[in-house]
Design a protein around this motif. Structure first.
Motif, PDB file in Angstrom:
ATOM      1  N   PRO A 161      28.294 -78.806 -65.370  1.00 35.36           N
ATOM      2  CA  PRO A 161      28.256 -80.260 -65.294  1.00 35.36           C
ATOM      3  C   PRO A 161      29.486 -80.907 -65.926  1.00 35.36           C
ATOM      4  N   VAL A 162      29.916 -82.016 -65.369  1.00 38.88           N
ATOM      5  CA  VAL A 162      31.123 -82.709 -65.812  1.00 38.88           C
ATOM      6  C   VAL A 162      30.754 -84.066 -66.422  1.00 38.88           C
ATOM      7  N   SER A 163      30.140 -84.933 -65.599  1.00 34.73           N
ATOM      8  CA  SER A 163      29.778 -86.268 -66.102  1.00 34.73           C
ATOM      9  C   SER A 163      28.606 -86.820 -65.286  1.00 34.73           C
ATOM     10  N   ALA A 164      28.595 -88.149 -65.080  1.00 37.77           N
ATOM     11  CA  ALA A 164      27.488 -88.820 -64.375  1.00 37.77           C
ATOM     12  C   ALA A 164      26.150 -88.282 -64.911  1.00 37.77           C
ATOM     13  N   GLU A 165      25.191 -87.971 -64.008  1.00 39.65           N
ATOM     14  CA  GLU A 165      23.876 -87.483 -64.465  1.00 39.65           C
ATOM     15  C   GLU A 165      23.795 -85.960 -64.336  1.00 39.65           C
ATOM     16  N   GLN A 166      24.977 -85.327 -64.257  1.00 38.47           N
ATOM     17  CA  GLN A 166      25.027 -83.902 -63.938  1.00 38.47           C
ATOM     18  C   GLN A 166      24.419 -82.998 -65.012  1.00 38.47           C
ATOM     19  N   PHE A 167      24.473 -83.415 -66.290  1.00 38.85           N
ATOM     20  CA  PHE A 167      23.868 -82.563 -67.329  1.00 38.85           C
ATOM     21  C   PHE A 167      22.345 -82.512 -67.175  1.00 38.85           C
ATOM     22  N   TYR A 168      21.740 -83.595 -66.672  1.00 37.55           N
ATOM     23  CA  TYR A 168      20.293 -83.564 -66.426  1.00 37.55           C
ATOM     24  C   TYR A 168      19.987 -82.586 -65.285  1.00 37.55           C
ATOM     25  N   ASN A 169      20.771 -82.673 -64.216  1.00 35.18           N
ATOM     26  CA  ASN A 169      20.529 -81.761 -63.089  1.00 35.18           C
ATOM     27  C   ASN A 169      20.684 -80.300 -63.528  1.00 35.18           C
ATOM     28  N   GLU A 170      21.634 -80.089 -64.436  1.00 32.86           N
ATOM     29  CA  GLU A 170      21.805 -78.723 -64.968  1.00 32.86           C
ATOM     30  C   GLU A 170      20.509 -78.239 -65.616  1.00 32.86           C
ATOM     31  N   LYS A 171      19.896 -79.107 -66.422  1.00 31.34           N
ATOM     32  CA  LYS A 171      18.667 -78.694 -67.136  1.00 31.34           C
ATOM     33  C   LYS A 171      17.554 -78.374 -66.139  1.00 31.34           C
ATOM     34  N   LEU A 172      17.500 -79.117 -65.047  1.00 28.31           N
ATOM     35  CA  LEU A 172      16.488 -78.808 -64.025  1.00 28.31           C
ATOM     36  C   LEU A 172      16.711 -77.394 -63.477  1.00 28.31           C
ATOM     37  N   VAL A 207      35.381 -87.251 -65.025  1.00 25.36           N
ATOM     38  CA  VAL A 207      36.339 -86.646 -64.089  1.00 25.36           C
ATOM     39  C   VAL A 207      36.836 -85.250 -64.478  1.00 25.36           C
ATOM     40  N   VAL A 208      37.401 -85.109 -65.686  1.00 25.87           N
ATOM     41  CA  VAL A 208      38.015 -83.817 -66.023  1.00 25.87           C
ATOM     42  C   VAL A 208      37.043 -82.814 -66.640  1.00 25.87           C
ATOM     43  N   GLY A 209      36.008 -83.291 -67.296  1.00 27.67           N
ATOM     44  CA  GLY A 209      35.002 -82.403 -67.873  1.00 27.67           C
ATOM     45  C   GLY A 209      35.467 -81.656 -69.106  1.00 27.67           C
ATOM     46  N   ASP A 210      34.528 -80.916 -69.675  1.00 28.08           N
ATOM     47  CA  ASP A 210      34.798 -80.093 -70.861  1.00 28.08           C
ATOM     48  C   ASP A 210      35.534 -78.838 -70.403  1.00 28.08           C
ATOM     49  N   SER A 211      36.378 -78.278 -71.292  1.00 30.18           N
ATOM     50  CA  SER A 211      37.125 -77.100 -70.840  1.00 30.18           C
ATOM     51  C   SER A 211      36.307 -75.822 -71.003  1.00 30.18           C
ATOM     52  N   VAL A 212      36.552 -74.901 -70.097  1.00 31.78           N
ATOM     53  CA  VAL A 212      35.799 -73.639 -70.068  1.00 31.78           C
ATOM     54  C   VAL A 212      36.795 -72.490 -69.972  1.00 31.78           C
ATOM     55  N   LYS A 213      36.549 -71.469 -70.770  1.00 33.79           N
ATOM     56  CA  LYS A 213      37.478 -70.329 -70.818  1.00 33.79           C
ATOM     57  C   LYS A 213      37.164 -69.307 -69.729  1.00 33.79           C
ATOM     58  N   LYS A 214      38.182 -68.553 -69.372  1.00 34.16           N
ATOM     59  CA  LYS A 214      38.057 -67.555 -68.295  1.00 34.16           C
ATOM     60  C   LYS A 214      36.930 -66.552 -68.541  1.00 34.16           C
ATOM     61  N   GLU A 215      36.756 -66.148 -69.805  1.00 35.69           N
ATOM     62  CA  GLU A 215      35.724 -65.141 -70.115  1.00 35.69           C
ATOM     63  C   GLU A 215      34.336 -65.694 -69.775  1.00 35.69           C
ATOM     64  N   ALA A 216      34.131 -66.988 -70.092  1.00 36.34           N
ATOM     65  CA  ALA A 216      32.819 -67.601 -69.821  1.00 36.34           C
ATOM     66  C   ALA A 216      32.581 -67.685 -68.313  1.00 36.34           C
ATOM     67  N   ILE A 217      33.646 -67.958 -67.582  1.00 29.51           N
ATOM     68  CA  ILE A 217      33.519 -68.063 -66.116  1.00 29.51           C
ATOM     69  C   ILE A 217      33.174 -66.699 -65.526  1.00 29.51           C
ATOM     70  N   GLU A 218      33.916 -65.690 -65.958  1.00 32.47           N
ATOM     71  CA  GLU A 218      33.659 -64.327 -65.464  1.00 32.47           C
ATOM     72  C   GLU A 218      32.213 -63.914 -65.768  1.00 32.47           C
ATOM     73  N   LYS A 219      31.783 -64.183 -66.997  1.00 37.01           N
ATOM     74  CA  LYS A 219      30.438 -63.783 -67.419  1.00 37.01           C
ATOM     75  C   LYS A 219      29.366 -64.491 -66.569  1.00 37.01           C
ATOM     76  N   ALA A 220      29.537 -65.808 -66.414  1.00 44.29           N
ATOM     77  CA  ALA A 220      28.504 -66.570 -65.708  1.00 44.29           C
ATOM     78  C   ALA A 220      28.406 -66.180 -64.227  1.00 44.29           C
ATOM     79  N   VAL A 221      29.543 -66.015 -63.551  1.00 44.47           N
ATOM     80  CA  VAL A 221      29.443 -65.647 -62.119  1.00 44.47           C
ATOM     81  C   VAL A 221      28.838 -64.248 -61.972  1.00 44.47           C
ATOM     82  N   THR A 222      29.159 -63.360 -62.900  1.00 48.71           N
ATOM     83  CA  THR A 222      28.577 -62.012 -62.830  1.00 48.71           C
ATOM     84  C   THR A 222      27.059 -62.097 -63.031  1.00 48.71           C
TER      85      THR A 222
END
Ligand code: UDP
Length: 485
Positions: free
Chosen positions: A392-403, A422-437
């Protein structure tokens, strides 16, 4: 007053941003398919989006054509550059966003002229047009509100606004449980939208307040969701609002042919056949689709982290990057690691610009979705039966994430902690790799996939004859018809 002699006629008035226009184009097709005279009200530069999106509807709806009427968008009067009629086409400065909302606020008079001329039976207007309730009331026309989000997000944000639980935490990162909301849903102060927690009055907070008041005085709301997805929250919000709410989604499922799925909102930057050919060459459930909607835009260092994370995961992917011909730095490509595309040849496909999202999600090769949790994307992912990485980046997206993560349990969070426009919180490559896996490989991934597939099945049933959304749409039409005659 709406005359008895006139045919039943729905006016749809969407806000000028793709996340709001796309579902309304689908809604128009649904109404027309039920034999209802349907008119979309928009501005001249947004009209082609609707005419293209609804071009197939005449054949699908027994000859009912969707009419598109335009009203001038007062760009100049509001201090916007000429030709700026869509929120997505604005340069990313908050001042211009304010001017855009100001311009939208000037549309009441031209809308009223159309209401007077056509005397529609009802007006479905976006939540960003709070004055539409009064405009419709002048002519005795019921006004319905369309928010474009889930019952869950509506309910959760209502609770957060009402009880302000973020005021009782000692830090931005200390989790709190959203009071009164069923399900013990946890979030943090940093994830609450700034326009709720900052306690300052500005044009946007005033607009949102007016929107809430207008909703209470409206005839009811229409929601792009289906009952089986979030029954507890649908019931809860109906009770809180004390108004009728009709669930008529997933709206995207009205697009059945590839051609319809390929054109949603904008012309895709990749040829539909080329995209399908690429997907056809992949194994079922093997491709991760990565896309962050029509508004979020990441900086180059974040894009690089995504590239490295995806490469490290070893998975096949389609990655949509909102960099197009109009971007100054597109030729530099310094957001990609050296030699990335050569190494990823045949393994990863980068779409620069706009992707045929629903076409991709619905393809059997798609196996997971990295999403910013805009509600349209989230619901499209659910309708396609895909486990998700929530970013999630902004708007109501953090609520949708919790759902997705806490209620439906069909996804894992990538770990964004802060609501940043618009730009959102930054996320590191390791977290991205872990989550998609996590959503693609292993027992947990299979469990999430199987739950997601179950929901997709229920979504499909909901829109078929006799299904919950199909029945609710008909109930809405019948109710409006009986009050009309
Ligand atoms: N979309 C698309 N191609 C893209 C990006 C987005 O078709 O490259 C569509 C997507 O399918 C969804 C909408 O644009 O219907 C985005 O709406 P959402 O609510 O997910 O996010 P927003 O753009 O409002 O942040």
């Amino acid at each position: 007053m709406a005359s008895q002699n006139r045919p039943f006629h729905v006016f749809l008035f969407p806000f000028m941003a793709h996340g709001h226009m796309i579902p309304v184009a689908d809604m128009a097709k649904l109404f027309a398919a039920q034999g209802v005279k349907t008119t979309i009200i928009t501005t001249p530069l947004n009209a082609p989006t609707f005419s293209k999106a609804t071009r197939s509807s005449k054949t699908n709806s027994g000859g009912i054509e969707i009419e598109i009427k335009t009203i001038k968008f007062p760009s100049q009067e509001a201090g916007l550059p000429e030709g700026c009629e869509n929120l997505d086409s604005l340069p990313a400065t908050p001042v211009l966003a304010d001017s855009f909302f100001k311009a939208a606020g000037l549309l009441q008079e031209p809308l009223e002229r159309l209401l007077l001329e056509d005397q529609p039976t009802c007006l479905v207007a976006d939540m960003f047009f709070p004055w539409a309730t009064d405009a419709a009331a002048k002519f005795g026309i019921p006004r319905l509100v369309f928010h474009g989000t889930s019952f869950f997000a509506l309910a959760a944000s209502d609770c957060v606004r009402r009880y302000e639980p973020f005021k009782n935490t000692s830090s931005d990162s200390e989790p709190f449980v959203i009071p009164d909301l069923p399900g013990e849903i946890k979030m943090t102060r940093a994830q609450v939208p700034s326009f709720i927690k900052d306690n300052t009055e500005n044009d946007l907070t005033r607009l949102l307040k007016q929107s809430k008041e207008a909703e209470v005085r409206s005839y009811g709301i229409v929601v792009n969701s289906f009952y089986e997805l979030e029954p507890v929250y649908a019931d809860y919000y109906r009770k809180v609002l004390g108004k009728k709410a009709w669930h008529i989604g997933p709206l995207s499922l009205c697009n059945r042919e590839n051609e319809e799925k390929a054109y949603r909102g904008k012309e895709a930057s990749i040829d539909e056949h080329e995209c399908l050919k690429w997907l056809d060459s992949k194994k079922p459930n093997s491709v991760v689709y990565v896309c962050f909607g029509s508004v979020a835009k990441f900086n180059n260092s974040q894009l690089k982290e995504i590239a490295i994370g995806l490469e490290a995961s070893g998975l096949d992917f389609i990655w949509v990057v909102r960099k197009g011909k109009d971007d100054d730095d597109v030729s530099k490509e310094d957001w990609l690691p050296e030699g990335f595309e050569e190494r990823m040849e045949g393994k990863g496909l980068i779409i620069r610009g706009w992707a045929p999202q629903v076409l991709i999600l619905d393809h059997g090769a798609a196996g997971g979705f990295v999403t910013h949790c805009g509600w349209n994307s989230t619901l499209e992912g659910i309708a396609a039966g895909l486990p998700m990485v929530t970013w999630p980046v902004s708007a109501e997206q953090f609520y949708n994430e919790k759902l997705v993560t806490q209620v439906l349990k069909i996804g894992v969070g990538v770990g964004t902690q802060k609501w940043i426009r618009v730009v959102g919180d930054s996320v590191k490559k390791e977290a991205i790799e872990k989550a998609v896996t996590q959503i693609m490989v292993g027992e947990e991934a299979e469990k999430m996939r199987s739950r997601a597939k179950g929901l997709a099945e229920q979504a499909r049933r909901a829109i078929e004859k006799g299904g919950s959304s199909h029945s609710d749409l008909n109930a809405l039409i019948e109710e409006l018809m009986s009050s009309h005659s």
